[in-house]
Write a protein that holds these residues in place. Structure first.
Motif, PDB file in Angstrom:
ATOM      1  N   MET A   1       0.846  -1.206   0.000  1.00 61.96           N
ATOM      2  CA  MET A   1       0.000   0.000   0.000  1.00 61.96           C
ATOM      3  C   MET A   1       0.876   1.250   0.000  1.00 61.96           C
ATOM      4  O   MET A   1       1.946   1.267   0.615  1.00 61.96           O
ATOM      5  N   LEU A   4      -0.667   7.566   2.731  1.00 65.83           N
ATOM      6  CA  LEU A   4      -2.058   7.982   2.967  1.00 65.83           C
ATOM      7  C   LEU A   4      -2.197   9.434   2.524  1.00 65.83           C
ATOM      8  O   LEU A   4      -1.495  10.325   3.043  1.00 65.83           O
ATOM      9  N   VAL A 244       3.756   6.355   7.720  1.00 69.32           N
ATOM     10  CA  VAL A 244       4.000   5.907   6.337  1.00 69.32           C
ATOM     11  C   VAL A 244       4.605   7.055   5.527  1.00 69.32           C
ATOM     12  O   VAL A 244       4.008   8.135   5.412  1.00 69.32           O
ATOM     13  N   SER A 247       3.097  10.404   3.342  1.00 65.96           N
ATOM     14  CA  SER A 247       1.679  10.644   3.653  1.00 65.96           C
ATOM     15  C   SER A 247       1.388  12.122   3.905  1.00 65.96           C
ATOM     16  O   SER A 247       2.189  12.846   4.501  1.00 65.96           O
ATOM     17  N   LEU A 400       1.167  -1.721   7.981  1.00 65.15           N
ATOM     18  CA  LEU A 400       1.528  -0.786   6.908  1.00 65.15           C
ATOM     19  C   LEU A 400       3.012  -0.444   6.943  1.00 65.15           C
ATOM     20  O   LEU A 400       3.581  -0.013   5.942  1.00 65.15           O
ATOM     21  N   THR A 429      -5.043   5.010   1.056  1.00 69.87           N
ATOM     22  CA  THR A 429      -3.727   4.618   0.531  1.00 69.87           C
ATOM     23  C   THR A 429      -3.732   4.519  -0.998  1.00 69.87           C
ATOM     24  O   THR A 429      -2.678   4.322  -1.593  1.00 69.87           O
ATOM     25  N   ASN A 430      -4.908   4.666  -1.596  1.00 69.16           N
ATOM     26  CA  ASN A 430      -4.991   4.638  -3.063  1.00 69.16           C
ATOM     27  C   ASN A 430      -5.512   5.962  -3.630  1.00 69.16           C
ATOM     28  O   ASN A 430      -5.942   6.018  -4.761  1.00 69.16           O
TER      29      ASN A 430
END
Length: 431
Positions: A1, A4, A244, A247, A400, A429-430
């Protein structure tokens, strides 16, 4: 993934959703609620109130109406009230029943049936309620309310918004003034919302303690309630975005009540880039949009005084600490041992299995962070969640930032508080 990004909204606040249904059920007339959380716990509250005479209807997602029976108007339920996994439903509804002349049986799932109810049974018994509980003061239990109940003054032996709220709710139909003394402040949604519904409730500060009074035989007026986004649900996305790389996530309409927003303060102290935008008040509750960007966190010693304002967020804070630079020390967290699971032991075991350096103490965890390096993850052996939704979601966030990913034994309990968690994680996340 991937990282974010984009803008999301988390579901409505669970604590406020429970209370909106309950107070609406005790008002005379029609209360409208928008943004209600439709997780299993809140639906258990709705079902129990219906069983006691309130008319509760869902019109569309998050949009509900409650036609109340009035304070003192609850009817005896024909069957046992099944609380599922919800400690909040159980303890607050016990308070409601306590000053009505009715008998009610409470049951719950295996996890809830292991949780202590003695902390509510004790003050409600002083008000005249009689109980037949399982050994150890747990569910299943039968209670018969007292009419009239006896007003009491009660100093909370543990910091618990649920115990405080149960006593205040019992006080609604009790002649005279019921008083709760709170040595350590806990979430104050009950006080704010009861005042909004027209209860004669006032709060004083005496010798550094909060003293809450409510005048009984109250008349509550129906309200239009807008439920802010749940900060406990937002917590998982805040931590994920901090950890992450790359993000930059905005979470809209998050409740920022001082008695609930401890996690944001702690993460900012750890170096987290969290910006509060568009701060405002909705239905008596402070709300903001949170912009969260990837940050290198550093370990700190968490002040135990802040624990009540983030008690449900510690599992995901432990995940943040596992990736921080240096050591994070927490203590004063005995309350975490009597949640849906023993969250100290459960998180220590889960994070250790995933490759984190964790030491469990009597009342907290000491975590040596990886300085941003991914956790190893789990191979072959899934994390045991103990049917606890917050353990499952916290370890999903840890997954993650792990090399091999993290497998959990059961994601079904997530639906108790956050039915759309996995879909929202995939969306952010997409983006």
């Amino acid at each position: 993934m991937g990282p974010l990004t984009g803008t999301i909204r988390v579901p409505g606040d669970k604590s406020i959703s429970h209370r909106a249904l309950m107070f609406g059920a005790l008002a005379v007339g029609r209360t409208t609620i928008s943004g209600l959380l439709e997780g299993h716990d809140v639906l258990a509250t709705a079902d129990a109130l219906r069983a006691m005479g309130a008319k509760i209807e869902r019109h569309s997602e998050g949009e509900w109406t409650v036609s109340g029976v009035g304070v003192g108007g609850l009817l005896q339920p024909k069957t046992a009230l099944d609380m599922g996994n919800s400690g909040t439903s159980t303890r607050l509804l016990m308070g409601l029943v306590a000053s009505h002349g009715i008998t009610a049986a409470f049951t719950g799932d295996a996890s809830l049936s292991g949780r202590p109810m003695g902390r509510v049974i004790e003050p409600l018994s002083r008000m005249g309620t009689s109980f037949e509980a399982s050994p150890g003061g747990t569910l299943p239990l039968m209670m018969t309310g007292s009419l009239p109940a006896v007003p009491i003054t009660y100093r909370l032996p543990v910091a618990s918004a649920q115990v405080k709220s149960a006593i205040l709710l019992a006080g609604l139909n009790t002649p005279g003034i019921t008083t709760v003394i709170e040595p350590v402040p806990t979430r104050d949604h009950s006080e704010r919302m009861l005042k909004g519904f027209g209860a004669d409730l006032w709060v004083e500060e005496t010798d550094g303690e909060r003293v809450i009074h409510i005048r009984g035989e109250a008349d509550l007026s129906p309200q239009n309630i807008t439920v802010p986004g749940d900060p406990s649900s937002a917590a998982f996305f805040i931590v994920a975005a901090l950890l992450v790389e790359g993000s930059d996530l905005t979470i809209e309409n998050v409740g920022m009540n001082d008695t609930r927003a401890g996690l944001v303060s702690v993460l900012q102290l750890m170096g987290g880039n969290i910006e509060l935008l568009n701060e405002r008040e909705v239905g008596g509750e402070p709300v903001a949009d949170l912009r969260v960007r990837h940050s290198q966190l550093r370990g700190i010693e968490v002040d135990s005084a802040i624990a009540p304002s983030m008690i449900d967020e510690f599992p995901v804070l432990f995940v943040a600490a596992a990736l921080a630079k240096g050591t994070t020390i927490t203590n004063g967290l005995e309350e975490l041992r009597v949640k849906e699971s023993d969250r100290l032991t459960a998180m220590a075991q889960a994070l250790t299995l995933a490759g984190a350096n964790v030491t469990e103490t009597e009342d907290g965890l000491i975590i040596q962070g990886t300085n941003g390096k991914p956790l190893a993850g789990t191979t072959g052996e899934p994390v045991t969640t103990h049917l606890d939704h917050r353990i499952a979601m916290s370890m999903a966030v840890a997954g993650l930032v792990s090399s091999a990913g993290i497998e959990v034994d059961d994601t079904r309990p997530i639906a108790t508080s956050f039915p759309i968690f996995e879909a929202l994680l995939e969306q952010s996340t997409n983006a």
